[in-house]
Scaffold this active site. Structure first.
Site, PDB file in Angstrom:
ATOM      1  N   LEU A  93       3.743 -13.559  -3.493  1.00 18.46           N
ATOM      2  CA  LEU A  93       2.958 -13.402  -5.096  1.00 18.46           C
ATOM      3  C   LEU A  93       1.393 -12.778  -5.230  1.00 18.46           C
ATOM      4  O   LEU A  93       0.899 -13.000  -6.273  1.00 18.46           O
ATOM      5  CB  LEU A  93       3.237 -14.874  -6.091  1.00 18.46           C
ATOM      6  CG  LEU A  93       5.167 -15.054  -5.643  1.00 18.46           C
ATOM      7  CD1 LEU A  93       5.318 -16.518  -7.043  1.00 18.46           C
ATOM      8  CD2 LEU A  93       5.301 -13.910  -5.955  1.00 18.46           C
ATOM      9  N   HIS A 110      10.285  -5.177  -4.116  1.00 16.45           N
ATOM     10  CA  HIS A 110       9.502  -5.243  -5.301  1.00 16.45           C
ATOM     11  C   HIS A 110      10.651  -4.740  -6.340  1.00 16.45           C
ATOM     12  O   HIS A 110      12.521  -4.260  -5.798  1.00 16.45           O
ATOM     13  CB  HIS A 110       8.881  -4.270  -5.822  1.00 16.45           C
ATOM     14  CG  HIS A 110       8.768  -4.953  -7.698  1.00 16.45           C
ATOM     15  ND1 HIS A 110       7.906  -6.463  -7.793  1.00 16.45           N
ATOM     16  CD2 HIS A 110       8.820  -4.477  -8.826  1.00 16.45           C
ATOM     17  CE1 HIS A 110       7.456  -5.889  -9.141  1.00 16.45           C
ATOM     18  NE2 HIS A 110       8.989  -4.836  -9.742  1.00 16.45           N
TER      19      HIS A 110
HETATM   20  C1  GAR Z   1      12.954 -11.006  -3.993  1.00 17.81           C
HETATM   21  O1  GAR Z   1      13.538 -11.282  -5.061  1.00 17.81           O
HETATM   22  C2  GAR Z   1      11.686  -9.859  -3.742  1.00 17.81           C
HETATM   23  O2  GAR Z   1      11.958  -8.656  -4.813  1.00 17.81           O
HETATM   24  C3  GAR Z   1      10.681 -10.888  -5.019  1.00 17.81           C
HETATM   25  O3  GAR Z   1      10.569 -12.054  -5.109  1.00 17.81           O
HETATM   26  C4  GAR Z   1      12.213 -12.095  -4.200  1.00 17.81           C
HETATM   27  C5  GAR Z   1      12.091 -13.637  -3.012  1.00 17.81           C
HETATM   28  O4  GAR Z   1      11.737 -14.015  -3.772  1.00 17.81           O
HETATM   29  N1  GAR Z   1       9.782  -9.900  -4.699  1.00 17.81           N
HETATM   30  C6  GAR Z   1       8.428 -10.039  -6.012  1.00 17.81           C
HETATM   31  O5  GAR Z   1       9.221 -10.416  -7.230  1.00 17.81           O
HETATM   32  C7  GAR Z   1       7.181  -9.435  -5.467  1.00 17.81           C
HETATM   33  N2  GAR Z   1       6.443  -8.875  -6.948  1.00 17.81           N
HETATM   34  P1  GAR Z   1      11.678 -15.852  -3.014  1.00 17.81           P
HETATM   35  O6  GAR Z   1      11.276 -15.443  -1.912  1.00 17.81           O
HETATM   36  O7  GAR Z   1      11.009 -16.829  -3.912  1.00 17.81           O
HETATM   37  O8  GAR Z   1      12.702 -16.529  -2.991  1.00 17.81           O
END
Ligand code: GAR
Length: 211
Positions: A93, A110
């Site tokens: 993040l 994303h």
């Molecule tokens: C995934 O869905 C990814 O697309 C999103 O976080 C999730 C995984 O998070 N990424 C974003 O939103 C980046 N902007 P986690 O590892 O906390 O489960």
């Protein structure tokens, strides 16, 4: 036989994307080794997932650094303890400022169709709330190479899912995540096969070599 590629995976939270990669590797559908998991939070559940699999993991917290640059430099130092072919952002993040030598070697996923619903502050359920609130009929996921901004690097793969009238952010997130579980491994496979060619803002996918 093709050689597995070495991955470093950067996480901040649950590690659902990390788990997907672990699963694909154990199934044998993704030829890769996860050499190191780097978490920006000591509480990330993804750290437990790494531990369960015996994958080395370390923590680099943003609060320990004054700027995105020094934070990113500390991450690079951890990555460089291993021989890494590709760095994977998996629910990471923070802004990761990459050295010039990493251009084309860092990917992010994303949970929306970039260039919509992306950028600083758009992560997790915030993305899906914004998508539903806007009234768009489709969403999806985007795998892209990372540059030094949020979600602006060249796009590798996008997969589309419908936004249904009855969707909540949770149901939409689930549908998008199912698309992510296909798109990210596919992008990593294309990279491993040397089939991704960056031309300006475009990433062209080269045809597979005949076997
Ligand atoms: C995934 O869905 C990814 O697309 C999103 O976080 C999730 C995984 O998070 N990424 C974003 O939103 C980046 N902007 P986690 O590892 O906390 O489960």
């Amino acid at each position: 036989m093709a050689k597995p590629i070495n991955l470093a995976v950067l996480i901040s939270g649950g590690g659902s994307t990390l788990q997907n990669l672990i699963d694909k590797i154990s199934e044998g559908t993704l030829l890769a080794h996860i050499k190191i998991v780097i978490s920006s939070s000591p509480d990330a559940y993804g750290l437990k997932r790494a531990k369960q699999r015996g994958i080395p993991a370390t923590i680099v917290q943003k609060s320990g650094y004054d700027t995105s640059q020094t934070f990113s430099d500390a991450i690079v130092q951890e990555i460089e303890k291993y021989q890494i072919d590709l760095v994977i952002l998996a629910g990471f993040l923070h802004l990761f400022k990459i050295p010039d030598s990493y251009v084309g070697k860092v990917m992010n996923i994303h949970p929306a169709l970039i260039p919509a619903f992306c950028g600083k502050g758009y992560y997790g359920s915030r993305v899906h709330k914004a998508v539903i609130g806007s009234g768009v009929k489709i969403s999806g996921c985007t795998v892209h190479f990372v540059d030094n901004e949020y979600d602006t690097g060249p796009i590798i793969i996008q997969r589309v899912v419908p936004v249904l009238d009855e969707d909540s952010p949770e149901t939409l997130a689930q549908r998008v995540f199912t698309a992510e579980t296909v798109a990210y491994p596919e992008a990593i496979r294309l990279f491993a096969e040397g089939r991704l060619q960056i031309v300006g803002r475009r990433v062209n996918t080269l045809k597979a070599e005949p076997t």
